[in-house]
Scaffold this motif. Structure first.
Motif, PDB file in Angstrom:
ATOM      1  N   LYS A   1       0.836  -1.207   0.000  1.00  0.00           N
ATOM      2  CA  LYS A   1       0.000   0.000   0.000  1.00  0.00           C
ATOM      3  C   LYS A   1       0.871   1.257   0.000  1.00  0.00           C
ATOM      4  CE  LYS A   1      -4.174  -1.681   2.325  1.00  0.00           C
ATOM      5  NZ  LYS A   1      -5.059  -1.492   3.497  1.00  0.00           N
ATOM      6  N   GLU A   2       1.953   1.233   0.764  1.00  0.00           N
ATOM      7  CA  GLU A   2       2.876   2.373   0.791  1.00  0.00           C
ATOM      8  C   GLU A   2       3.557   2.549  -0.560  1.00  0.00           C
ATOM      9  OE1 GLU A   2       5.232   2.643   4.643  1.00  0.00           O
ATOM     10  OE2 GLU A   2       4.473   0.589   4.748  1.00  0.00           O
ATOM     11  N   ILE A   3       3.866   1.437  -1.202  1.00  0.00           N
ATOM     12  CA  ILE A   3       4.469   1.498  -2.541  1.00  0.00           C
ATOM     13  C   ILE A   3       3.514   2.186  -3.511  1.00  0.00           C
ATOM     14  CG2 ILE A   3       5.215   0.097  -4.499  1.00  0.00           C
ATOM     15  CD1 ILE A   3       6.248  -1.968  -2.474  1.00  0.00           C
ATOM     16  N   VAL A   4       2.251   1.786  -3.463  1.00  0.00           N
ATOM     17  CA  VAL A   4       1.246   2.358  -4.364  1.00  0.00           C
ATOM     18  C   VAL A   4       1.100   3.855  -4.115  1.00  0.00           C
ATOM     19  CG1 VAL A   4      -1.210   2.350  -4.952  1.00  0.00           C
ATOM     20  CG2 VAL A   4       0.006   0.184  -4.657  1.00  0.00           C
ATOM     21  N   ARG A   5       1.022   4.246  -2.848  1.00  0.00           N
ATOM     22  CA  ARG A   5       0.922   5.680  -2.542  1.00  0.00           C
ATOM     23  C   ARG A   5       2.179   6.414  -2.971  1.00  0.00           C
ATOM     24  NH1 ARG A   5      -1.606   3.751   2.285  1.00  0.00           N
ATOM     25  NH2 ARG A   5       0.372   3.944   3.417  1.00  0.00           N
ATOM     26  N   GLY A   6       3.334   5.752  -2.821  1.00  0.00           N
ATOM     27  CA  GLY A   6       4.591   6.359  -3.232  1.00  0.00           C
ATOM     28  C   GLY A   6       4.686   6.579  -4.727  1.00  0.00           C
ATOM     29  N   LEU A   7       3.871   5.864  -5.480  1.00  0.00           N
ATOM     30  CA  LEU A   7       3.820   6.045  -6.936  1.00  0.00           C
ATOM     31  C   LEU A   7       2.784   7.096  -7.330  1.00  0.00           C
ATOM     32  CD1 LEU A   7       4.095   2.294  -7.995  1.00  0.00           C
ATOM     33  CD2 LEU A   7       5.814   4.069  -8.373  1.00  0.00           C
ATOM     34  N   GLY A   8       2.233   7.780  -6.337  1.00  0.00           N
ATOM     35  CA  GLY A   8       1.288   8.856  -6.599  1.00  0.00           C
ATOM     36  C   GLY A   8      -0.134   8.392  -6.834  1.00  0.00           C
ATOM     37  N   ILE A   9      -0.460   7.181  -6.394  1.00  0.00           N
ATOM     38  CA  ILE A   9      -1.805   6.635  -6.581  1.00  0.00           C
ATOM     39  C   ILE A   9      -2.534   6.643  -5.250  1.00  0.00           C
ATOM     40  CG2 ILE A   9      -3.141   4.637  -7.334  1.00  0.00           C
ATOM     41  CD1 ILE A   9      -0.677   3.796  -8.985  1.00  0.00           C
ATOM     42  N   ASP A  10      -3.571   7.464  -5.149  1.00  0.00           N
ATOM     43  CA  ASP A  10      -4.316   7.605  -3.907  1.00  0.00           C
ATOM     44  C   ASP A  10      -5.756   7.991  -4.235  1.00  0.00           C
ATOM     45  OD1 ASP A  10      -4.436   7.641  -1.035  1.00  0.00           O
ATOM     46  OD2 ASP A  10      -4.490   9.840  -1.128  1.00  0.00           O
ATOM     47  N   PRO A  11      -6.748   7.297  -3.675  1.00  0.00           N
ATOM     48  CA  PRO A  11      -6.652   6.254  -2.656  1.00  0.00           C
ATOM     49  C   PRO A  11      -6.089   4.953  -3.221  1.00  0.00           C
ATOM     50  CG  PRO A  11      -8.911   6.436  -3.432  1.00  0.00           C
ATOM     51  CD  PRO A  11      -8.162   7.571  -4.057  1.00  0.00           C
ATOM     52  N   THR A  12      -5.587   4.117  -2.299  1.00  0.00           N
ATOM     53  CA  THR A  12      -5.054   2.833  -2.712  1.00  0.00           C
ATOM     54  C   THR A  12      -6.193   1.957  -3.228  1.00  0.00           C
ATOM     55  OG1 THR A  12      -3.360   2.982  -1.005  1.00  0.00           O
ATOM     56  CG2 THR A  12      -3.734   0.821  -1.989  1.00  0.00           C
ATOM     57  N   PRO A  13      -6.132   1.509  -4.463  1.00  0.00           N
ATOM     58  CA  PRO A  13      -7.238   0.710  -5.011  1.00  0.00           C
ATOM     59  C   PRO A  13      -7.117  -0.749  -4.605  1.00  0.00           C
ATOM     60  CG  PRO A  13      -5.568   0.990  -6.683  1.00  0.00           C
ATOM     61  CD  PRO A  13      -5.077   1.742  -5.469  1.00  0.00           C
ATOM     62  N   PRO A  14      -8.230  -1.470  -4.585  1.00  0.00           N
ATOM     63  CA  PRO A  14      -8.146  -2.915  -4.386  1.00  0.00           C
ATOM     64  C   PRO A  14      -7.537  -3.551  -5.627  1.00  0.00           C
ATOM     65  CG  PRO A  14     -10.368  -2.314  -4.994  1.00  0.00           C
ATOM     66  CD  PRO A  14      -9.604  -1.027  -4.837  1.00  0.00           C
ATOM     67  N   LEU A  15      -6.821  -4.632  -5.443  1.00  0.00           N
ATOM     68  CA  LEU A  15      -6.307  -5.388  -6.582  1.00  0.00           C
ATOM     69  C   LEU A  15      -7.035  -6.720  -6.710  1.00  0.00           C
ATOM     70  CD1 LEU A  15      -4.285  -5.391  -8.888  1.00  0.00           C
ATOM     71  CD2 LEU A  15      -2.603  -6.430  -7.355  1.00  0.00           C
ATOM     72  N   VAL A  16      -7.491  -7.222  -5.570  1.00  0.00           N
ATOM     73  CA  VAL A  16      -8.149  -8.530  -5.535  1.00  0.00           C
ATOM     74  C   VAL A  16      -9.635  -8.344  -5.256  1.00  0.00           C
ATOM     75  CG1 VAL A  16      -8.250 -10.757  -4.348  1.00  0.00           C
ATOM     76  CG2 VAL A  16      -6.043  -9.662  -4.761  1.00  0.00           C
ATOM     77  N   GLY A  17     -10.461  -9.073  -5.995  1.00  0.00           N
ATOM     78  CA  GLY A  17     -11.892  -8.910  -5.781  1.00  0.00           C
ATOM     79  C   GLY A  17     -12.705 -10.081  -6.276  1.00  0.00           C
ATOM     80  N   PHE A  18     -14.015  -9.969  -6.077  1.00  0.00           N
ATOM     81  CA  PHE A  18     -14.960 -10.943  -6.610  1.00  0.00           C
ATOM     82  C   PHE A  18     -15.096 -10.709  -8.113  1.00  0.00           C
ATOM     83  CE2 PHE A  18     -16.498  -9.867  -2.272  1.00  0.00           C
ATOM     84  CZ  PHE A  18     -16.223 -11.078  -1.670  1.00  0.00           C
ATOM     85  N   ILE A  19     -15.003 -11.780  -8.870  1.00  0.00           N
ATOM     86  CA  ILE A  19     -15.071 -11.672 -10.332  1.00  0.00           C
ATOM     87  C   ILE A  19     -16.081 -12.670 -10.854  1.00  0.00           C
ATOM     88  CG2 ILE A  19     -13.786 -12.032 -12.474  1.00  0.00           C
ATOM     89  CD1 ILE A  19     -11.301 -11.021 -10.976  1.00  0.00           C
ATOM     90  N   TRP A  20     -16.909 -12.206 -11.780  1.00  0.00           N
ATOM     91  CA  TRP A  20     -17.880 -13.065 -12.433  1.00  0.00           C
ATOM     92  C   TRP A  20     -18.005 -12.656 -13.898  1.00  0.00           C
ATOM     93  CZ3 TRP A  20     -18.848  -9.213  -8.972  1.00  0.00           C
ATOM     94  CH2 TRP A  20     -19.704  -8.173  -9.374  1.00  0.00           C
TER      95      TRP A  20
END
Length: 343
Positions: A221-240
């Motif tokens: 999450k810190e890596i993602v924020r450090g890349l200028g991406i905020d809010p931190t998005p989910p990467l894993v989820g329910f898929i259908w």
């Protein structure tokens, strides 16, 4: 840098709001949706693909134990698989209705003409773990070191760490250090044996290492924020598959409401976690507590326009460093994957 999760440190209001946000994804009417069924008379059946020891089972067990499936008129069937690839194959074949996977896979399927849909399951993204008394004290110390990476060269967390390191140090970590790829349990043990200097791994394994006294050098999450991406998005989820919406759209909505209700319980009720101990396979009380608290910290918040914009930015970063091997021959971000369930 904060490196410990404790129940006291978690915001009750944030966690409850997060679970409510997941429920909000399911509030719109779907084709084929019916009124709420009477208790004990399921209106919907849903086949969910699970990994035998995956964290999705914790949520499903809570749904059943708390009666949220009955309340929603939902008959849930869990189908166990040995690995993630087997679940995706079964989903594409129509043998199951819903799985948990990363949205990058679903996006690539959508780009190839097999439209998928996504709703957040967890915001927990893993961590870079090191020995508390080891040689790696900061990001700069990774140079020339062996880094165990759970998964392969296209693991999303590894690609993000490479992007972050390059932004900070100006060089590619894949060249500055020696990555050692392998299954999550294997690379964890390599760290314990001192054969690697750091391990980038999935959050359940990071939690287990945390309980054993290892230290989180950097959260993804810190890596993602450090890349200028905020809010931190989910990467894993329910898929259908989008194709099931006409026939089973009501079941998907019912399931997402039940999942949100179960997460509200898991966010605040320690007694509910005691029921999950056999599924969690925790070695001791410390490991049990870490797994519980890491899960709680990953309960997704409200997923709206800001979250979709963050997913688009994250896709651009991953596509740039992962290239065609990751994103396929038809790259591009499709926001419809992340649209409200009722759309």
């Amino acid at each position: 840098m904060k490196t410990a999760f404790t129940s006291a440190a978690l915001s009750r209001r944030r966690l409850l709001a997060g679970a409510a946000g997941l429920a909000g994804l399911a509030c719109l009417p779907l084709p084929g949706a019916a009124q709420e069924a009477a208790p004990g008379a399921p209106s919907w059946r849903l086949r969910v693909g699970t990994l035998k020891f995956g964290t999705l089972n914790w949520l499903l067990e809570t749904i059943r134990a708390e009666g949220f499936d009955t309340r929603e008129g939902l008959a849930l069937e869990s189908v166990d698989f040995a690995g993630g690839q087997a679940t995706t194959v079964a989903l594409q074949a129509g043998d199951i209705d819903l799985i948990v996977s990363d949205w990058l896979w679903a996006l690539r399927r959508t780009q190839d003409g097999e439209r998928m849909r996504f709703a957040p399951f967890s915001n927990a993204l893993g961590a870079l773990m090191v020995a508390a008394d080891g040689p790696v004290k900061g990001l700069a110390d990774l140079k020339g070191r062996k880094i165990g990476v759970a998964g392969g060269a296209l693991d999303k967390s590894w690609l993000l760490l490479r992007a972050y390191y390059k932004a900070q140090a100006g060089t590619d970590l894949a060249e500055a250090a020696e990555p050692v790829f392998g299954a999550a349990p294997l690379v964890s043990e390599q760290l314990a044996l001192g054969r690697v200097d750091a391990v980038l791994t999935f959050w359940p394994y990071a939690a287990r290492l945390d309980a054993r006294g290892f230290r989180r050098l950097l959260d993804v999450k810190e890596i993602v924020r450090g890349l200028g991406i905020d809010p931190t998005p989910p990467l894993v989820g329910f898929i259908w598959r989008n194709a099931v919406m006409t026939e089973r759209g009501g079941a998907i909505s019912a399931f997402l409401r039940a999942a949100a209700s179960a997460n509200r319980v898991l966010a605040t009720d320690n007694a509910a976690w005691e029921r999950l101990r056999p599924l969690m396979q925790a070695g001791d009380d410390a490991e049990f507590a870490r797994l519980r608290d890491y899960y709680r910290a990953g309960i997704p918040g409200t997923f709206g326009e800001a979250g979709r914009a963050s997913c688009a930015k994250l896709y651009d970063v991953l596509a740039q460093i992962g290239g065609p091997e990751l994103v396929g021959p038809n790259p591009g971000f499709d926001r419809s994957l992340f649209g409200p369930v009722g759309e």
